[in-house]
Design a protein around this motif. Structure first.
Motif, short mmCIF file in Angstrom:
data_model
loop_
_atom_site.label_atom_id
_atom_site.label_comp_id
_atom_site.label_asym_id
_atom_site.label_seq_id
_atom_site.Cartn_x
_atom_site.Cartn_y
_atom_site.Cartn_z
N GLU A 84 0.83 -1.21 0.00
CA GLU A 84 0.00 0.00 0.00
C GLU A 84 0.86 1.26 0.00
O GLU A 84 0.66 2.17 -0.81
CB GLU A 84 -0.95 0.02 1.20
CG GLU A 84 -1.84 1.24 1.21
CD GLU A 84 -2.76 1.30 2.42
OE1 GLU A 84 -3.58 2.23 2.45
OE2 GLU A 84 -2.67 0.44 3.30
N SER A 85 1.84 1.32 0.89
CA SER A 85 2.73 2.49 0.93
C SER A 85 3.53 2.63 -0.36
O SER A 85 3.69 3.74 -0.87
CB SER A 85 3.69 2.40 2.12
OG SER A 85 3.01 2.57 3.33
N LEU A 86 4.02 1.51 -0.88
CA LEU A 86 4.79 1.56 -2.11
C LEU A 86 3.95 2.04 -3.29
O LEU A 86 4.42 2.77 -4.15
CB LEU A 86 5.40 0.19 -2.42
CG LEU A 86 6.45 -0.32 -1.43
CD1 LEU A 86 6.83 -1.76 -1.76
CD2 LEU A 86 7.67 0.57 -1.41
N SER A 87 2.69 1.64 -3.32
CA SER A 87 1.83 2.02 -4.44
C SER A 87 1.35 3.47 -4.36
O SER A 87 0.96 4.06 -5.36
CB SER A 87 0.62 1.09 -4.54
OG SER A 87 -0.23 1.27 -3.43
N LEU A 88 1.40 4.08 -3.17
CA LEU A 88 0.97 5.47 -3.01
C LEU A 88 2.10 6.48 -3.21
O LEU A 88 1.86 7.68 -3.23
CB LEU A 88 0.33 5.66 -1.63
CG LEU A 88 -0.98 4.90 -1.41
CD1 LEU A 88 -1.45 5.04 0.04
CD2 LEU A 88 -2.05 5.38 -2.38
N ALA A 89 3.33 5.99 -3.36
CA ALA A 89 4.47 6.88 -3.59
C ALA A 89 4.41 7.43 -5.01
O ALA A 89 3.72 6.90 -5.88
CB ALA A 89 5.78 6.12 -3.38
N THR A 90 5.13 8.51 -5.23
CA THR A 90 5.24 9.09 -6.57
C THR A 90 6.71 9.10 -6.95
O THR A 90 7.48 9.76 -6.27
CB THR A 90 4.68 10.52 -6.61
OG1 THR A 90 3.34 10.50 -6.15
CG2 THR A 90 4.74 11.10 -8.00
N PRO A 91 7.11 8.41 -7.98
CA PRO A 91 6.34 7.43 -8.74
C PRO A 91 6.07 6.20 -7.89
O PRO A 91 6.76 5.98 -6.89
CB PRO A 91 7.25 7.11 -9.93
CG PRO A 91 8.64 7.34 -9.41
CD PRO A 91 8.52 8.49 -8.44
N VAL A 92 5.12 5.39 -8.32
CA VAL A 92 4.81 4.19 -7.56
C VAL A 92 6.06 3.32 -7.45
O VAL A 92 6.89 3.30 -8.35
CB VAL A 92 3.64 3.38 -8.19
CG1 VAL A 92 2.37 4.17 -8.16
CG2 VAL A 92 3.98 2.92 -9.58
N ARG A 93 6.18 2.65 -6.31
CA ARG A 93 7.36 1.82 -6.08
C ARG A 93 6.95 0.38 -5.82
O ARG A 93 7.67 -0.36 -5.15
CB ARG A 93 8.16 2.38 -4.91
CG ARG A 93 8.67 3.77 -5.22
CD ARG A 93 9.36 4.43 -4.06
NE ARG A 93 9.67 5.81 -4.43
CZ ARG A 93 9.70 6.80 -3.58
NH1 ARG A 93 9.46 6.61 -2.31
NH2 ARG A 93 9.99 8.02 -4.00
N ASP A 94 5.82 -0.02 -6.36
CA ASP A 94 5.30 -1.37 -6.11
C ASP A 94 5.66 -2.35 -7.21
O ASP A 94 4.95 -3.32 -7.45
CB ASP A 94 3.79 -1.32 -5.90
CG ASP A 94 3.04 -0.81 -7.11
OD1 ASP A 94 3.69 -0.33 -8.07
OD2 ASP A 94 1.80 -0.87 -7.10
N ASN A 95 6.77 -2.09 -7.90
CA ASN A 95 7.23 -3.00 -8.95
C ASN A 95 8.75 -2.99 -8.97
O ASN A 95 9.40 -2.11 -8.40
CB ASN A 95 6.64 -2.62 -10.31
CG ASN A 95 7.06 -1.25 -10.77
OD1 ASN A 95 8.23 -1.03 -11.12
ND2 ASN A 95 6.14 -0.28 -10.77
N ILE A 96 9.31 -4.01 -9.61
CA ILE A 96 10.77 -4.20 -9.64
C ILE A 96 11.50 -3.00 -10.25
O ILE A 96 12.44 -2.48 -9.66
CB ILE A 96 11.12 -5.49 -10.45
CG1 ILE A 96 10.57 -6.73 -9.77
CG2 ILE A 96 12.62 -5.59 -10.69
CD1 ILE A 96 11.33 -7.24 -8.59
N VAL A 97 11.06 -2.56 -11.42
CA VAL A 97 11.76 -1.48 -12.13
C VAL A 97 11.83 -0.22 -11.29
O VAL A 97 12.90 0.40 -11.16
CB VAL A 97 11.09 -1.21 -13.51
CG1 VAL A 97 11.65 0.05 -14.16
CG2 VAL A 97 11.26 -2.41 -14.42
N ASN A 98 10.73 0.18 -10.68
CA ASN A 98 10.72 1.43 -9.90
C ASN A 98 11.46 1.29 -8.58
O ASN A 98 12.06 2.26 -8.11
CB ASN A 98 9.29 1.91 -9.70
CG ASN A 98 8.70 2.48 -10.97
OD1 ASN A 98 9.31 2.43 -12.03
ND2 ASN A 98 7.50 3.01 -10.88
N LEU A 99 11.44 0.11 -7.97
CA LEU A 99 12.24 -0.08 -6.75
C LEU A 99 13.74 -0.02 -7.07
O LEU A 99 14.51 0.56 -6.30
CB LEU A 99 11.90 -1.41 -6.08
CG LEU A 99 10.73 -1.40 -5.12
CD1 LEU A 99 10.44 -2.81 -4.60
CD2 LEU A 99 10.96 -0.46 -3.96
#
Length: 164
Positions: A84-99
């Motif tokens: 939930e926290s990762l998906s609400l960040a900008t940009p979203v961080r709920d996936n491998i590429v963005n992490l």
């Protein structure tokens, strides 16, 4: 004295047998569905190998767990590493590429400011030496480990003081 040594040898033998023979029978290998995580914002997925998961855990514990033990963020307990926290960040961080992008060049939760001088990252490896030798494969394994934890630890991951 001999009886004491024999007793200790027997205890050590039983411990070794238990550790190497019985415990692996109880360990559960993560199935493919559990090891499949979101790869990018286009909802592509990737299935991590068991080795990548183990490697990600080891690297996370070595590089990140000091501040993110159990998926919390010690410096800001309101923002954890749960989905939930990762998906609400900008940009979203709920996936491998963005992490991975975040671990290379971290920004504030709203994405407006670089926090590379405060948060360990590849960009600030001279300040945070644990990040110095991490490869893209290492970062992929760590990101995958972070994304798997909500499935494995469920409410414990990011659960804060209640659990950790």
């Amino acid at each position: 004295m001999i009886k004491k040594n024999v007793f200790l040898l027997l205890c050590v033998t039983i411990f070794i047998l238990f550790s190497y023979i019985l415990l692996p029978a109880y360990s559960v290998e993560l199935d493919e569905a559990t090891r499949t995580v979101t790869f990018d914002t286009a909802s592509k997925t990737i299935t991590l190998t068991p080795e990548q998961v183990k490697r990600g855990k080891r690297l996370f514990n070595n590089s990140c767990a000091q501040c993110h033990n159990g998926g919390i963020t010690k410096t800001n307990p309101n923002i954890g590493l749960e989905l939930e926290s990762l998906s609400l960040a900008t940009p979203v961080r709920d996936n491998i590429v963005n992490l991975i992008d975040y671990m290379k060049n971290p920004t504030s939760y709203d994405g407006q400011n670089s926090i590379a001088e405060l948060h360990p990252s590849i960009k600030s490896a001279e300040i945070f030496p644990k990040m110095r030798n991490l490869t893209d494969e290492d970062l992929l394994s760590m990101a995958g480990y972070i994304l798997l934890q909500p499935r494995i630890a469920q409410e414990k991951w990011g659960g804060g003081k209640i659990y950790y």
